[in-house]
Design a protein around this motif. Structure first.
Motif, short mmCIF file in Angstrom:
data_model
loop_
_atom_site.label_atom_id
_atom_site.label_comp_id
_atom_site.label_asym_id
_atom_site.label_seq_id
_atom_site.Cartn_x
_atom_site.Cartn_y
_atom_site.Cartn_z
N GLU A 43 0.83 -1.21 0.00
CA GLU A 43 0.00 0.00 0.00
C GLU A 43 0.86 1.25 0.00
O GLU A 43 0.58 2.22 -0.69
N TRP A 44 1.95 1.23 0.76
CA TRP A 44 2.88 2.37 0.81
C TRP A 44 3.49 2.63 -0.58
O TRP A 44 3.53 3.77 -1.05
N ARG A 45 3.92 1.57 -1.24
CA ARG A 45 4.51 1.74 -2.58
C ARG A 45 3.48 2.27 -3.57
O ARG A 45 3.79 3.11 -4.41
N ARG A 46 2.24 1.77 -3.49
CA ARG A 46 1.18 2.24 -4.38
C ARG A 46 0.90 3.73 -4.15
O ARG A 46 0.81 4.51 -5.10
N LEU A 47 0.84 4.14 -2.89
CA LEU A 47 0.59 5.55 -2.58
C LEU A 47 1.74 6.43 -3.04
O LEU A 47 1.53 7.52 -3.56
N ARG A 48 2.96 5.96 -2.85
CA ARG A 48 4.13 6.73 -3.25
C ARG A 48 4.18 6.91 -4.77
O ARG A 48 4.48 7.98 -5.28
N GLU A 49 3.88 5.85 -5.49
CA GLU A 49 3.89 5.92 -6.95
C GLU A 49 2.79 6.85 -7.46
O GLU A 49 2.98 7.60 -8.41
N ALA A 51 1.65 9.43 -6.02
CA ALA A 51 1.93 10.82 -5.67
C ALA A 51 2.95 11.47 -6.61
O ALA A 51 3.08 12.68 -6.63
N ARG A 52 3.66 10.68 -7.38
CA ARG A 52 4.67 11.22 -8.29
C ARG A 52 4.04 11.81 -9.54
O ARG A 52 3.25 11.15 -10.20
#
Length: 84
Positions: A43-49, A51-52
């Motif tokens: 979930e963290w990786r999905r949110l970070r991606e 946001a870019r």
């Protein structure tokens, strides 16, 4: 989303981690105020991606991302043109 006081989160961290992985994000409070959220790594990786900004978004942005420092042209003389 479950809420964990910081004292419980510290004392039962492995239980907090398991709840995060099985139930979803877990909210940690400090003195009754929201302080942090523990989320699964996917979930963290999905949110970070998400946001870019994309390259297209950056190029079409109305404001420049930075000022380019373009040096003034020099006063050096050019070489003479050779006619063959």
């Amino acid at each position: 989303m479950s809420t964990w006081p910081v004292q419980d989160a510290k004392a039962r961290f492995s239980e907090l981690l398991e709840a995060c992985m099985s139930e979803g994000p877990q909210l940690v409070t400090k003195r009754g105020a929201e302080a942090a959220v523990l989320v699964d790594i996917s979930e963290w990786r999905r949110l970070r991606e998400a946001a870019r900004p994309s390259l297209k978004d950056l190029l079409l942005a109305p404001a420049a991302r930075g000022d380019l420092q373009i040096p003034k042209r020099g006063v050096a003389k050019r070489r003479p043109l050779e006619l063959s």
